[in-house]
Write a protein that holds these residues in place. Structure first.
Motif, PDB file in Angstrom:
ATOM      1  N   ARG A  61       0.836  -1.201   0.000  1.00  9.63           N
ATOM      2  CA  ARG A  61       0.000   0.000   0.000  1.00  9.63           C
ATOM      3  C   ARG A  61       0.869   1.248   0.000  1.00  9.63           C
ATOM      4  O   ARG A  61       1.913   1.306   0.653  1.00  9.63           O
ATOM      5  N   GLY A 128      -8.532   3.544  -6.365  1.00  7.50           N
ATOM      6  CA  GLY A 128      -7.085   3.684  -6.209  1.00  7.50           C
ATOM      7  C   GLY A 128      -6.700   4.745  -5.189  1.00  7.50           C
ATOM      8  O   GLY A 128      -5.984   4.461  -4.213  1.00  7.50           O
ATOM      9  N   ALA A 271      -7.166   0.759 -10.924  1.00 11.06           N
ATOM     10  CA  ALA A 271      -6.672   1.416  -9.713  1.00 11.06           C
ATOM     11  C   ALA A 271      -5.153   1.426  -9.636  1.00 11.06           C
ATOM     12  O   ALA A 271      -4.579   2.182  -8.847  1.00 11.06           O
ATOM     13  N   CYS A 275      -3.154   4.914  -7.670  1.00 16.63           N
ATOM     14  CA  CYS A 275      -3.063   4.622  -6.235  1.00 16.63           C
ATOM     15  C   CYS A 275      -2.076   5.553  -5.530  1.00 16.63           C
ATOM     16  O   CYS A 275      -1.988   5.543  -4.306  1.00 16.63           O
TER      17      CYS A 275
END
Length: 519
Positions: A61, A128, A271, A275
């Motif tokens: 992430r 995203g 996405a 992101c």
């Protein structure tokens, strides 16, 4: 829900929960360091690779403080570059090559089914910035870790399939410039290598390339429109051959499924390319930038392909009958002689812009298969994806039209139920004040905190069942697909029934899963 997960974004971040207290401890904050330490004696080599500008981040992430708005409007330009390319033209050609549609019916089908596909991609694109996650990781929140693996496998096959069609068509076009000079195999390899370089470097280079690639190609497409018009468009040329009644509706539905697939095929990667935008990026802005970034170039170029098949000049008869896109374009550009060959070179290399997101996201999707795959650096998987689709392109180089037609139809089946399941999870179960109240973003790689996945997987299986009973392919036609057509030819209702079956089954199954497991 634990106290540390109770903080939520406001406004457009209202359904995304963040563990702000633990953010500094997240390993995704420094993927370069983690990878270098993991590989021991090879660490210094990887360190130099990353220092040279190669992206280290894969499926981790993206933390909020590492995001920026600098690529926001590139969301529109990127999709323009990706789709204003040679590979989009043959999709329009299929309307007359395999189906009996006249130009007006082909245009209407492209616009209607295209808009439906673009809407689905635009929705996925908004997730995203909200999550900072890649698309295949987002699927874990609706279908669990196991379901995410299934989607990742499907997406790997999808991106490799797109890449195969891209390198074959690019190679065919290069080989057609001076027949007998450049072997088709060599042309395929050249296009594949050109596609590899930006993807190997990573996210920023992908955006840089796609920010500008559309400029030249939009001019080239205008050249094709002008030269095709000079040769003579005849919108009624297909009228005597067009089917009527149920047979015509069957052709429209089947071609519409191909068009939908050409749009919705980008949903599983949508996405991936935003992101790194801040979580407070207005969702409507992302949505419309993506929607029009797809609709404008894809419709413009697919309609061009359908229109070129209506040229009435007798010199075009053979290439139109053969359905050879490369030969058709060569004939259109023939009045320009050497200049036309130069334009063909530009067209051949335009597929690089289309193939870049396929290659990049294929590598990301391999990492999304699970932790053993995620610990391998992203660029390694990108390179292996390049090798795979280049070899497959060489092997299937003589069957481009069949590959394109069947691939896009089948592609639309799984993307349809994937989109529906992710959308229902987002709007029903992850909404503010909903059963789950948002996404626990720090749990994206913790199977025990993600859904078990039986609801998403079972709903996907029902989607497959819908596709099977509604599909119409050369090798199989489902009972409903057969009933919808005429004269022994079915109508492809695969993606419509796939979406409908999944949409009907997922909410009760997911409600039951939450009731039993709490997640």
């Amino acid at each position: 829900m634990s106290p540390r997960q109770s903080a939520s974004f406001e406004d457009d971040k209202e359904n995304v929960l963040v563990d702000s207290a633990a953010v500094d401890a997240l390993p995704e904050r420094s993927p370069e360091t983690a990878i270098v330490k993991r590989y021991g004696r090879f660490g210094p080599i990887l360190e130099r690779i990353f220092a040279s500008g190669v992206e280290a981040r894969g499926v981790e992430r993206v933390p909020e403080d590492e995001r920026s708005t600098k690529n926001m409007y590139n969301n529109f330009l990127m999709w323009c570059s990706v789709n204003c390319v040679l590979t989009t033209i043959p999709i329009g050609v299929l309307a007359q090559e395999y189906y009996s549609l006249t130009l007006p019916h082909a245009i209407a089908t492209i616009l209607c089914f295209g808009a439906l596909g673009a809407l689905s991609v635009a929705f996925i694109s908004t997730l995203g910035p909200k999550t900072g996650l890649r698309t295949m990781i987002i699927t874990r929140y609706s279908s669990g870790y196991a379901g995410g693996i299934i989607y990742s496998i499907l997406n790997i096959l999808t991106q490799l399939g797109f890449s195969v069609t891209a390198v074959i068509l690019g190679g065919e076009t290069l080989a057609s410039i001076n027949p007998g000079t450049l072997p088709l195999v060599v042309g395929i390899i050249i296009v594949g290598i050109c596609s590899l370089v930006p993807c190997f470097i990573g996210y920023e280079m992908v955006h840089i390339y796609e920010r500008y690639a559309w400029m030249i190609m939009s001019i080239v497409m205008l050249f094709l429109w002008g030269l095709g018009g000079r040769a003579g468009f005849d919108i009624n040329t297909q009228k005597p051959l067009e089917a009527t009644g149920r047979a015509l509706s069957g052709d429209i539905l089947t071609f519409g499924g191909i068009v939908f697939g050409s749009f919705s095929g980008w949903a599983p990667v949508a996405a991936d390319y935003n992101c790194r935008l801040p979580a407070d990026t207005p969702p409507l802005k992302v949505f419309f930038l993506t929607f029009f970034g797809l609709m404008v170039p894809v419709c413009f170029v697919e309609i061009l392909g359908a229109t070129l098949m209506t040229i009435s000049d007798p010199a075009f008869t053979d290439v139109i009958a053969a359905g050879d896109t490369g030969g058709l374009l060569s004939q259109v550009l023939s009045p320009w002689k050497g200049g036309g060959k130069f334009v063909l070179v530009l067209l051949a290399f335009s597929v690089v812009a289309n193939n870049i997101p396929n290659t990049y996201s294929a590598g990301i999707s391999v990492q999304a298969l699970g932790r053993p795959f995620a610990i391998v650096p992203r660029f390694v998987w990108v390179f292996l994806a390049f090798v795979t689709y280049t070899v497959a392109g060489v092997a299937g180089r003589e069957h481009f039209s069949e590959i394109l037609s069947n691939f896009l139809s089948i592609l639309s089946y799984w993307t349809a139920f994937f989109i529906v399941i992710v959308a229902e999870e987002h709007f029903i179960f992850r909404r503010k004040n909903g059963p789950l109240g948002g996404y626990n973003l720090d749990d994206y790689d913790t199977p025990s905190k993600l859904p078990i996945g039986f609801a998403g997987i079972l709903a996907g299986c029902f989607g497959v069942a819908g596709a099977v009973v509604g599909m119409s392919q050369v090798w199989y036609t489902g009972p409903l697909g057969m009933d919808a057509g005429a004269d022994g030819y079915g109508a492809d209702l695969g993606f419509e029934l796939s979406a409908a079956f999944a949409a009907f089954m997922f909410p009760p199954l997911r409600w039951l899963e939450i009731r039993l497991t709490g997640r």
